[in-house]
Design a protein around this motif. Structure first.
Motif, PDB file in Angstrom:
ATOM      1  N   LEU A   8     -30.403  10.042   9.855  1.00 21.24           N
ATOM      2  CA  LEU A   8     -31.271   9.948  11.096  1.00 21.24           C
ATOM      3  C   LEU A   8     -30.527  10.218  12.413  1.00 21.24           C
ATOM      4  N   LEU A   9     -29.333   9.655  12.617  1.00 26.02           N
ATOM      5  CA  LEU A   9     -28.575   9.695  13.769  1.00 26.02           C
ATOM      6  C   LEU A   9     -27.711  11.097  13.789  1.00 26.02           C
ATOM      7  N   GLN A  10     -27.612  11.735  12.589  1.00 28.93           N
ATOM      8  CA  GLN A  10     -26.832  12.905  12.558  1.00 28.93           C
ATOM      9  C   GLN A  10     -28.034  13.903  13.028  1.00 28.93           C
ATOM     10  N   GLU A  67     -27.436  16.331  16.252  1.00 31.61           N
ATOM     11  CA  GLU A  67     -27.554  17.815  16.170  1.00 31.61           C
ATOM     12  C   GLU A  67     -28.443  18.461  17.276  1.00 31.61           C
ATOM     13  N   ALA A  68     -29.360  17.768  17.528  1.00 32.21           N
ATOM     14  CA  ALA A  68     -30.335  18.409  18.572  1.00 32.21           C
ATOM     15  C   ALA A  68     -29.682  18.353  20.051  1.00 32.21           C
ATOM     16  N   ASP A  69     -28.653  17.624  20.209  1.00 40.86           N
ATOM     17  CA  ASP A  69     -28.081  17.408  21.551  1.00 40.86           C
ATOM     18  C   ASP A  69     -27.202  18.654  21.685  1.00 40.86           C
ATOM     19  N   PRO A  70     -27.275  19.617  22.749  1.00 42.02           N
ATOM     20  CA  PRO A  70     -26.846  20.834  22.982  1.00 42.02           C
ATOM     21  C   PRO A  70     -24.982  20.457  23.434  1.00 42.02           C
ATOM     22  N   ASP A  71     -24.801  19.327  23.669  1.00 41.46           N
ATOM     23  CA  ASP A  71     -23.303  19.159  24.161  1.00 41.46           C
ATOM     24  C   ASP A  71     -22.511  18.567  22.518  1.00 41.46           C
ATOM     25  N   VAL A  72     -23.180  18.405  21.560  1.00 39.34           N
ATOM     26  CA  VAL A  72     -22.691  17.954  20.521  1.00 39.34           C
ATOM     27  C   VAL A  72     -22.269  19.238  19.548  1.00 39.34           C
ATOM     28  N   ALA A 122     -21.265  14.658  11.566  1.00 42.03           N
ATOM     29  CA  ALA A 122     -21.005  14.466  10.100  1.00 42.03           C
ATOM     30  C   ALA A 122     -21.008  13.007   9.768  1.00 42.03           C
ATOM     31  N   TYR A 123     -21.577  12.891   8.779  1.00 41.25           N
ATOM     32  CA  TYR A 123     -21.347  11.082   8.288  1.00 41.25           C
ATOM     33  C   TYR A 123     -21.254  11.342   6.835  1.00 41.25           C
ATOM     34  N   HIS A 124     -20.523  10.141   6.254  1.00 38.31           N
ATOM     35  CA  HIS A 124     -20.120  10.036   4.672  1.00 38.31           C
ATOM     36  C   HIS A 124     -20.281   8.503   4.596  1.00 38.31           C
ATOM     37  N   ASP A 170     -21.619   8.337  25.317  1.00 39.14           N
ATOM     38  CA  ASP A 170     -22.832   8.993  25.797  1.00 39.14           C
ATOM     39  C   ASP A 170     -23.704   9.619  24.925  1.00 39.14           C
ATOM     40  N   ALA A 171     -23.366  10.473  24.143  1.00 41.28           N
ATOM     41  CA  ALA A 171     -24.144  11.363  23.071  1.00 41.28           C
ATOM     42  C   ALA A 171     -24.796  10.174  21.932  1.00 41.28           C
ATOM     43  N   LEU A 172     -23.989   9.382  21.471  1.00 40.20           N
ATOM     44  CA  LEU A 172     -24.366   8.551  20.774  1.00 40.20           C
ATOM     45  C   LEU A 172     -25.504   7.389  21.244  1.00 40.20           C
ATOM     46  N   ARG A 173     -25.262   7.050  22.496  1.00 38.04           N
ATOM     47  CA  ARG A 173     -26.280   6.464  23.109  1.00 38.04           C
ATOM     48  C   ARG A 173     -27.637   6.899  23.334  1.00 38.04           C
ATOM     49  N   ARG A 174     -27.458   8.146  23.630  1.00 40.69           N
ATOM     50  CA  ARG A 174     -28.617   9.030  23.882  1.00 40.69           C
ATOM     51  C   ARG A 174     -29.502   9.218  22.577  1.00 40.69           C
ATOM     52  N   ALA A 175     -28.683   9.543  21.626  1.00 41.70           N
ATOM     53  CA  ALA A 175     -29.334   9.815  20.155  1.00 41.70           C
ATOM     54  C   ALA A 175     -30.019   8.374  19.823  1.00 41.70           C
ATOM     55  N   VAL A 176     -29.464   7.510  19.996  1.00 37.43           N
ATOM     56  CA  VAL A 176     -29.953   5.942  19.526  1.00 37.43           C
ATOM     57  C   VAL A 176     -31.313   5.755  20.431  1.00 37.43           C
ATOM     58  N   ALA A 177     -31.096   6.099  21.731  1.00 36.76           N
ATOM     59  CA  ALA A 177     -32.363   5.813  22.709  1.00 36.76           C
ATOM     60  C   ALA A 177     -33.581   6.621  22.343  1.00 36.76           C
TER      61      ALA A 177
END
Length: 72
Positions: free
Chosen positions: A17-19, A23-28, A32-34, A56-63
């Motif tokens: 879900l986070l990945q 991936e939808a964030d243009p700055d990322v 990947a995860y494992h 910040d990218a991770l916080r935006r994804a979680v939000a």
């Protein structure tokens, strides 16, 4: 290029879900995860961004996940 690896106490469901949201964030530029071990409920999430803070990218994804779940 800022990058980081996060160790999370969760499983593939949240990792994928986070990945997907990252991936939808243009700055990322990379995400990947494992699973750290098949018998443990832990994953490693790797994220790289072009210019902004990885946190910040991770916080935006979680939000964004939380906002989508609030609409369900």
């Amino acid at each position: 290029m800022p990058h980081a690896e996060f160790e999370l106490a969760t499983d593939h469901s949240v990792g994928m879900l986070l990945q997907t949201y990252l991936e939808a964030d243009p700055d990322v530029t990379f995400v990947a995860y494992h699973a750290l071990h098949p018998l443990e409920r832990r994953i490693a999430l790797r994220v790289a961004t072009s210019s902004q803070s990885v946190g910040d990218a991770l916080r935006r994804a979680v939000a964004a996940v939380r906002a989508d779940l609030a609409r369900v």
